[in-house]
Design an enzyme around this catalytic site. Structure first.
Site, PDB file in Angstrom:
ATOM      1  N   GLY A  46      10.384  -6.261  10.534  1.00 45.72           N
ATOM      2  CA  GLY A  46       9.363  -7.049   9.838  1.00 45.72           C
ATOM      3  C   GLY A  46       8.489  -6.135   8.996  1.00 45.72           C
ATOM      4  N   GLN A  51       1.486  -3.277   4.070  1.00 45.04           N
ATOM      5  CA  GLN A  51       2.096  -2.026   4.531  1.00 45.04           C
ATOM      6  C   GLN A  51       2.684  -1.214   3.370  1.00 45.04           C
ATOM      7  OE1 GLN A  51       4.297  -4.154   7.922  1.00 45.04           O
ATOM      8  NE2 GLN A  51       3.945  -2.110   8.746  1.00 45.04           N
ATOM      9  N   CYS A  94       5.786  -0.501  15.145  1.00 51.92           N
ATOM     10  CA  CYS A  94       5.330  -0.872  13.804  1.00 51.92           C
ATOM     11  C   CYS A  94       5.672   0.257  12.848  1.00 51.92           C
ATOM     12  CB  CYS A  94       3.819  -1.096  13.840  1.00 51.92           C
ATOM     13  SG  CYS A  94       3.114  -1.526  12.246  1.00 51.92           S
ATOM     14  N   LEU A  95       6.164  -0.090  11.663  1.00 52.72           N
ATOM     15  CA  LEU A  95       6.516   0.949  10.694  1.00 52.72           C
ATOM     16  C   LEU A  95       5.287   1.728  10.228  1.00 52.72           C
ATOM     17  CD1 LEU A  95       9.193  -0.978   8.598  1.00 52.72           C
ATOM     18  CD2 LEU A  95       9.574   0.795  10.328  1.00 52.72           C
ATOM     19  N   HIS A 136       2.773 -10.503  15.023  1.00 54.33           N
ATOM     20  CA  HIS A 136       2.509  -9.093  14.693  1.00 54.33           C
ATOM     21  C   HIS A 136       2.284  -8.940  13.184  1.00 54.33           C
ATOM     22  CE1 HIS A 136       3.521  -4.612  15.047  1.00 54.33           C
ATOM     23  NE2 HIS A 136       3.578  -4.837  13.737  1.00 54.33           N
ATOM     24  N   GLU A 137       3.194  -9.540  12.396  1.00 56.50           N
ATOM     25  CA  GLU A 137       3.097  -9.391  10.932  1.00 56.50           C
ATOM     26  C   GLU A 137       1.875 -10.118  10.381  1.00 56.50           C
ATOM     27  OE1 GLU A 137       4.832  -7.158   9.647  1.00 56.50           O
ATOM     28  OE2 GLU A 137       6.227  -6.976  11.314  1.00 56.50           O
ATOM     29  N   HIS A 140      -1.192  -8.114  10.478  1.00 60.51           N
ATOM     30  CA  HIS A 140      -1.333  -7.168   9.361  1.00 60.51           C
ATOM     31  C   HIS A 140      -2.115  -7.802   8.208  1.00 60.51           C
ATOM     32  CE1 HIS A 140       1.000  -3.646  10.446  1.00 60.51           C
ATOM     33  NE2 HIS A 140       2.036  -4.381  10.836  1.00 60.51           N
TER      34      HIS A 140
HETATM   35 NI    NI Z   1       3.638  -3.703  11.994  1.00 62.17          NI
END
Ligand code: NI
Length: 172
Positions: A46, A51, A94-95, A136-137, A140
């Site tokens: 995701g 991000q 998470c990236l 989660h996304e 962000h």
């Molecule tokens: Ni993330």
């Protein structure tokens, strides 16, 4: 398509609150294509637009199993309409917090509404990994990282890990 640089914590842009998208245009689709390629390249399941430094309410996701055909999902202006009370733990990553994982409790089912790749309205229940990932996304988009739910000590541990990973990547 293009692979975009992914911001990592503590980049202050990750704390920004993203803005709604006025209309799903070719420009929106180009961004979603680039985000998807960036996510696959990372690799991750995701990615939210912030991000890659763009404060818009846009998310891409692919939670298909390894080896299964690609199943990209696109979310513009997602909203949670309803959540069940039951919570479920899941080990998240998470990236933007590379190589750090910890368990977070979230509602196990959420009803969401969003615009898809073509700008069509979709309203549906998400459960399992889909529910974890969309929550989660969507965090962000509000400037929240999963490590913000952890204790100060664990958050510091995550930040140290990210610094180390970034240093290694910089010297690689
Ligand atoms: Ni993330």
């Amino acid at each position: 398509m293009a692979i975009l640089p992914i911001l990592t914590t503590p980049d202050p842009r990750l704390k920004m609150v993203s803005e709604p998208v006025e209309a799903v245009t070719d420009e929106t689709r180009k961004l979603m294509d680039d985000m998807l390629e960036t996510m696959y390249d990372a690799p991750g399941i995701g990615l939210a637009a912030i991000q890659v430094g763009i404060a818009k309410n846009i998310i891409v996701m692919d939670i298909s199993e390894a080896g299964a055909p690609a199943a990209p999902r696109y979310f513009v202006n997602p909203e949670i309409l309803e959540s069940v009370e039951e919570k479920k733990p899941y080990e998240e990553g998470c990236l933007s917090v590379p190589e750090y994982f910890n368990v977070i409790d979230r509602p196990e089912k959420v009803k969401i509404t969003y615009l898809d790749y073509n700008g069509e309205r979709v309203t549906e229940w998400a459960e399992g990994l889909y529910a974890v990932c969309i929550q989660h996304e969507m965090d962000h988009l509000k400037g929240i990282l999963f490590i913000d739910y952890l204790s100060r000590m664990k958050r510091d541990q995550a930040l140290r890990k990210v610094r180390k990973v970034n240093k290694m990547n910089a010297s690689a």
